[in-house]
Each structure stands twice: as C-alpha cells, then as structure tokens.
Design an enzyme around this catalytic site. Sequence first.
Site, PDB file in Angstrom:
ATOM      1  N   VAL A   1       0.847  -1.194   0.000  1.00 24.79           N
ATOM      2  CA  VAL A   1       0.000   0.000   0.000  1.00 24.79           C
ATOM      3  C   VAL A   1       0.879   1.238   0.000  1.00 24.79           C
ATOM      4  CG1 VAL A   1      -1.786   1.274   1.244  1.00 24.79           C
ATOM      5  CG2 VAL A   1      -1.805  -1.232   1.268  1.00 24.79           C
ATOM      6  N   CYS A   2       0.636   2.124  -0.948  1.00 27.23           N
ATOM      7  CA  CYS A   2       1.287   3.439  -0.958  1.00 27.23           C
ATOM      8  C   CYS A   2       2.807   3.265  -0.945  1.00 27.23           C
ATOM      9  CB  CYS A   2       0.770   4.240   0.242  1.00 27.23           C
ATOM     10  SG  CYS A   2       1.216   5.974   0.323  1.00 27.23           S
ATOM     11  N   GLY A   3       3.504   3.930  -0.029  1.00 31.21           N
ATOM     12  CA  GLY A   3       4.959   3.859   0.036  1.00 31.21           C
ATOM     13  C   GLY A   3       5.495   2.558   0.573  1.00 31.21           C
TER      14      GLY A   3
END
Length: 203
Positions: A106-108
């Site tokens: 997820v995301c970074g």
Amino acid sequence: MKRNVAILVFEDAEVLDFAGPFEVFAVSSQLNAGRGFDVGLVAEHRSPVRAMNGMTVVANWTWEDMPAPDVLVVVGGRGSRQAMAHAPLRAWVAQAAAAAEVVLSVCGGARIVGALGLLDGRQATTHRQAFDELQAIAPAALLRRDARVVDAGRIVTTGGISAGIDGALHVVSRLLGEPVAQRTAAYMEYAWDPACAVVAPVQ
C-alpha cells in the site's frame, strides 16, 4: 478455510494505509459468516507503535508469534524509509512474503517491497509523489503511473493512502469472489470500482 492476514506496522506508518485494509478484510469476513480472514496488525514488539500524526496502536502479533501469513500487507508512510533500511524488518518481510499467497503493498510500502527485489520485472504502482524514489530503489520495476491498483500475480501494489482500500477489495475479490467484495464495499459505503485494478502479465 480462513486465511491469516498480517498488516505490518512500524513507527510513522500511514494510518489509513493499515486501517483501511484492516477494515476491508475484517468486514468481508464478518459478512461471510466469519469465514474468510483472521486479520491483525503485526510489529516487531508488543510495545505501542506511534503511527503518523500521533495515532498509537498495539499490534495483535509480533514477528515471533505471528502465524504464517497467507496475505501480507506492507504499508507506507514516512516511516517506510527507515523500515526499508532496518535489517530485521527486511528479513521478516522477505520470509513472510516468500510463503504468502498474496503480498499487498500500500502506498509507500512499495519502497520496502521494492528494496527486497519483489518488484523486479513486475508492473507496480505507488503514491504519485514516490514514483521517482521507487524507481531508484527498484530500477527493474515496471512502474505504472496511471494505475490505482496493479495486480502482478502474487504481488499487488496500490497508489497512495486510500488506494489501499481498493487494493484490499481487489484481493478479497480474487480470494473470495467479487460478490463478497461488492457486499463489503456496500457495507462500508465505499464507491469501489473493480476496474480500477490493472491485471498485469507476470514476466
């Protein structure tokens, strides 16, 4: 069969990165008569973890007592840069990812997954502000700057923050069927579009 879902948390993890997928997996199991997932947060220690903007959480499991995860969720946030460089965390993620049915970044969180070489030769996405950084970390990754969710087989990556909800719904759809994912999204009053996921060929 219930699948274990381990959501990795660490200092300065982004709150919605872990809270959104937690809700998706937990609700999908709740709406499926308890069948589906046993979901929890996992951290290095039992001591409280301070996520971004001051939220403090205590993990359900440590790396030592976590059952082997069927689904591993690796989140982002400012702390993912430090987590990526923490050798014990890297070792645990590598071991858990090798055995998992699905790894959801997820995301970074893609920084951590990418640093382990798990994105090499695969299409992937991340937060729109982290593309150049991720490309430097994982030069062999095939970045999709146009995608909210990329399904590259065992590795599923998402864009920033709220996109983790879409990624988790996509994984629920893959493992339990789209009707379960649709019921979950409806219960959460979340406008999920299954078409937001790009299914990419695995090299």
